[in-house]
Design an enzyme around this catalytic site. Structure first.
Site, PDB file in Angstrom:
ATOM      1  N   MET A  55       0.851  -1.209   0.000  1.00 22.94           N
ATOM      2  CA  MET A  55       0.000   0.000   0.000  1.00 22.94           C
ATOM      3  C   MET A  55       0.875   1.244   0.000  1.00 22.94           C
ATOM      4  O   MET A  55       1.904   1.271   0.679  1.00 22.94           O
ATOM      5  CB  MET A  55      -0.883   0.011   1.250  1.00 22.94           C
ATOM      6  N   ASN A  56       0.476   2.280  -0.782  1.00 23.58           N
ATOM      7  CA  ASN A  56       1.040   3.614  -0.534  1.00 23.58           C
ATOM      8  C   ASN A  56      -0.080   4.640  -0.401  1.00 23.58           C
ATOM      9  O   ASN A  56      -0.947   4.448   0.462  1.00 23.58           O
ATOM     10  CB  ASN A  56       2.194   4.003  -1.468  1.00 23.58           C
ATOM     11  N   ASP A  57      -0.104   5.702  -1.188  1.00 27.36           N
ATOM     12  CA  ASP A  57      -0.981   6.860  -0.916  1.00 27.36           C
ATOM     13  C   ASP A  57      -2.449   6.525  -0.623  1.00 27.36           C
ATOM     14  O   ASP A  57      -3.034   5.676  -1.295  1.00 27.36           O
ATOM     15  CB  ASP A  57      -1.030   7.799  -2.129  1.00 27.36           C
ATOM     16  N   GLN A  73      -3.428   3.328  -2.909  1.00 20.27           N
ATOM     17  CA  GLN A  73      -2.525   2.746  -3.894  1.00 20.27           C
ATOM     18  C   GLN A  73      -2.156   1.353  -3.397  1.00 20.27           C
ATOM     19  O   GLN A  73      -1.688   1.190  -2.253  1.00 20.27           O
ATOM     20  CB  GLN A  73      -1.273   3.619  -4.032  1.00 20.27           C
ATOM     21  N   PHE A 113      -2.950   5.194 -10.839  1.00 20.28           N
ATOM     22  CA  PHE A 113      -2.212   5.993  -9.860  1.00 20.28           C
ATOM     23  C   PHE A 113      -3.190   6.806  -8.991  1.00 20.28           C
ATOM     24  O   PHE A 113      -4.396   6.714  -9.143  1.00 20.28           O
ATOM     25  CB  PHE A 113      -1.232   6.925 -10.596  1.00 20.28           C
ATOM     26  N   SER A 114      -2.615   7.656  -8.149  1.00 16.82           N
ATOM     27  CA  SER A 114      -3.430   8.360  -7.151  1.00 16.82           C
ATOM     28  C   SER A 114      -4.470   9.295  -7.752  1.00 16.82           C
ATOM     29  O   SER A 114      -4.316   9.791  -8.870  1.00 16.82           O
ATOM     30  CB  SER A 114      -2.525   9.157  -6.213  1.00 16.82           C
ATOM     31  N   TRP A 334       9.309   7.188   0.813  1.00 17.29           N
ATOM     32  CA  TRP A 334       9.838   6.477  -0.359  1.00 17.29           C
ATOM     33  C   TRP A 334      11.304   6.084  -0.206  1.00 17.29           C
ATOM     34  O   TRP A 334      11.793   5.224  -0.944  1.00 17.29           O
ATOM     35  CB  TRP A 334       9.649   7.319  -1.635  1.00 17.29           C
TER      36      TRP A 334
HETATM   37  C1  FRU Z   1       3.139   9.419  -4.418  1.00 16.55           C
HETATM   38  C2  FRU Z   1       3.044   8.754  -5.774  1.00 16.55           C
HETATM   39  C3  FRU Z   1       2.038   9.482  -6.644  1.00 16.55           C
HETATM   40  C4  FRU Z   1       1.618   8.422  -7.611  1.00 16.55           C
HETATM   41  C5  FRU Z   1       1.639   7.180  -6.758  1.00 16.55           C
HETATM   42  C6  FRU Z   1       2.046   5.935  -7.488  1.00 16.55           C
HETATM   43  O1  FRU Z   1       3.550   8.577  -3.400  1.00 16.55           O
HETATM   44  O2  FRU Z   1       4.312   8.725  -6.383  1.00 16.55           O
HETATM   45  O3  FRU Z   1       2.543  10.645  -7.244  1.00 16.55           O
HETATM   46  O4  FRU Z   1       0.359   8.665  -8.156  1.00 16.55           O
HETATM   47  O5  FRU Z   1       2.554   7.432  -5.710  1.00 16.55           O
HETATM   48  O6  FRU Z   1       1.861   4.818  -6.697  1.00 16.55           O
END
Ligand code: FRU
Length: 532
Positions: A55-57, A73, A113-114, A334
């Site tokens: 998971m990210n954003d 994400q 993406f986000s 990151w």
């Molecule tokens: C930020 C980012 C966004 C992008 C997403 C990709 O963490 O780099 O800019 O949409 O993550 O996973």
């Protein structure tokens, strides 16, 4: 007879095939005994994590019919970043979450993406009806094939809508609705209804600035203006902006705030979210004069100075009667997100926070504190009215509370000493320090002495700091502690620091290092959180 033999052979082949499939699936997400103990050690007690995978954003957050929706994400097939999906979770209170089915899958236009989502209450898009308003999401398509081939126009904006309150989504035929104008980093659209100018607006990160668009129907977008070249911190792509009006606390005026994540470039290295305060005339965002002056004096003004609060944005469609600006961030960075020592999943969100805008002597600042919903989970409170500290003192240990689920609040009185050092530790000599360094005029978190730090050179390279910019004689501190994170809110949330840590043994005490003769803590509340 021949038939039975053939059937037997087919059965065996079928069985072997099934075993191969099962094995190949489980090699991406490990399920051995080690993983189980890793799960127990590092899965937070009350911060949201996906059940499995990466998971990210946070994405597409909106509130509708009593539910807070959180998309994110997500790469479900491995615990590192990969072809992005939108995972989904729902909550009635932003504290306990139910993970739902994956909302958006990558397709031949690219990874998902986000982006953001809004409830189109008046059905301006025409995707639903007034009776059943559509939820409309805008996200960035990231075309990895085009990117590999060396093109620059591989990111574009697309739309999907949901007619079942965000559970399932349909991508529209006309995608992408905003084509790439030749800008390499062109992503992360955040939409909102601008009731002041009676329009939809959308803001996205475009290289070294943010572009603001307007629309009447969420499908056709007109570029209105751009903001940010040469303002704030640059040097790396801007990502995940957010933009909203907010009332100034204790006043009648309204300002507009722009959140702008950047990676790298954060105050303590790697990813972080800066903000800007100004005015918006429906087309153009103009920085407030005093804020412009402040930006010259600081290297950015940040929502959070710790290393682990990134890409945070606010929920859409919070009812007017509530009126809060509710924020959640991704609790990682990151610099090392892909390497942190969890196995089945990676990353969690921050505690949800309420953002407010204050004006102190002409200076606008964002302050944030955990949402009030957290208070409902306090199951026990140890209260100490006054503590006078003259040697290292344990304030609370594991005989009284579980140190991995706490909401601690206190006031440091009579701030005269050079340093006020608070420690979260265990018998194995793991220790996280945080506190107030008056001499060097900074708040800090020091996670260098917790077992797992070597997975990345950047993780515990140095102490993280946040500048102290005002004089005070006493200061309120609030600390949210989970198994793998510490979120410190100084001075009623004027300075916030969030960091994760990975300790092989649970922390078993919270203490204070000896500071000097006059060290006093007042109104100490050790709140046990009981969140299932
Ligand atoms: C930020 C980012 C966004 C992008 C997403 C990709 O963490 O780099 O800019 O949409 O993550 O996973």
């Amino acid at each position: 007879m021949k038939n039975t033999l053939m059937k037997g052979i087919f059965k065996s082949i079928f069985f072997i095939l099934i075993m191969i499939i099962i094995n190949s699936c489980s090699s991406t997400i490990a399920t051995d005994e080690k993983t189980v103990s890793n799960e127990e050690l590092y899965r937070p007690n009350f911060h949201f994590t996906p059940k499995k995978g990466w998971m990210n954003d946070p994405n597409g957050m909106f509130f509708y019919k009593g539910l807070y929706h959180l998309y994110f994400q997500h790469y479900p097939n491995d615990n590192i970043w990969g072809p992005m999906h939108w995972g989904h979770a729902t909550s009635t209170n932003m504290i306990t979450w139910k993970e739902q089915k994956i909302a958006l899958y990558p397709d031949n236009l690219g990874y998902i993406f986000s982006g953001s989502a809004v409830v189109d209450v008046n059905n301006t898009s025409g995707f639903g009806s007034l009776k059943n308003p559509p939820i409309v999401a805008m996200f960035t398509y990231h075309d990895a094939v085009k990117e590999k081939a060396g093109a620059t126009d591989y990111q574009s904006q697309a739309i999907a809508y949901s007619l079942d309150e965000g559970m399932t989504w349909t991508k529209i035929k006309g995608n992408p609705v905003i084509k790439n104008p030749g800008i390499k980093d062109f992503r992360d659209p955040k939409m909102m209804w601008d009731a002041i100018h009676n329009q939809w607006i959308m803001i996205l990160a475009a290289d070294v600035e943010t572009k603001i668009y307007r629309s009447s129907n969420l499908i056709d977008w007109e570029l209105a203006s751009a903001f940010g070249k040469n303002l704030g911190v640059h040097g790396a792509p801007w990502e995940c902006p957010d933009f909203f009006p907010i009332k100034v606390e204790g006043a009648t005026d309204l300002k507009w705030v722009l959140l702008q994540s950047i990676n790298p470039g954060g105050p303590n290295g790697g990813s972080a979210t800066q903000y800007f305060v100004g005015d918006f005339d429906g087309k153009t965002f103009t920085l407030d004069d005093s804020f412009a002056q402040d930006l010259k004096n600081f290297e950015g003004l940040w929502v959070d100075y710790g290393k682990d609060n990134y890409a945070g944005v606010t929920w859409s469609n919070i009812p007017d009667a509530d009126g809060r600006k509710l924020f959640i961030g991704w609790m990682s960075n990151w610099e090392y997100a892909n390497k942190v020592p969890t196995k089945n999943w990676r990353s969690s969100t921050t505690i949800p926070r309420e953002l407010k805008l204050i004006n102190t002597d002409g200076h606008y600042r964002i302050v944030s504190l955990p949402v009030k919903e957290l208070d409902k989970y306090i199951s026990k409170t140890i209260k100490k009215d006054l503590l006078t500290i003259d040697k290292e003192t344990v304030i609370v240990d594991k005989s009284a509370v579980d140190i991995s689920r706490l909401d601690i609040r206190f006031t440091v009185n009579n701030l005269k000493e050079d340093k006020y050092d608070f420690i979260l530790s265990n018998k194995e000599n793991n220790a996280i320090h945080f506190g107030i360094n008056k001499k060097d005029k900074c708040f800090y978190i020091d996670r260098r002495n917790v077992s797992q730090t070597k997975f990345s050179d950047e993780f515990a390279k140095k102490i993280s700091t946040a500048p102290i910019t005002s004089d005070f004689n006493s200061i309120d501190v609030r600390v949210i502690i989970d198994k793998t994170s510490i979120e410190v809110f100084y001075d009623n949330g004027k300075t916030v620091m969030t960091e994760i840590y990975f300790s092989d043994k649970p922390m078993d005490s919270f203490s204070i290092a000896k500071a000097g003769s006059d060290f006093e803590l007042k109104n100490v509340f050790i709140n046990q959180l009981n969140i299932k």
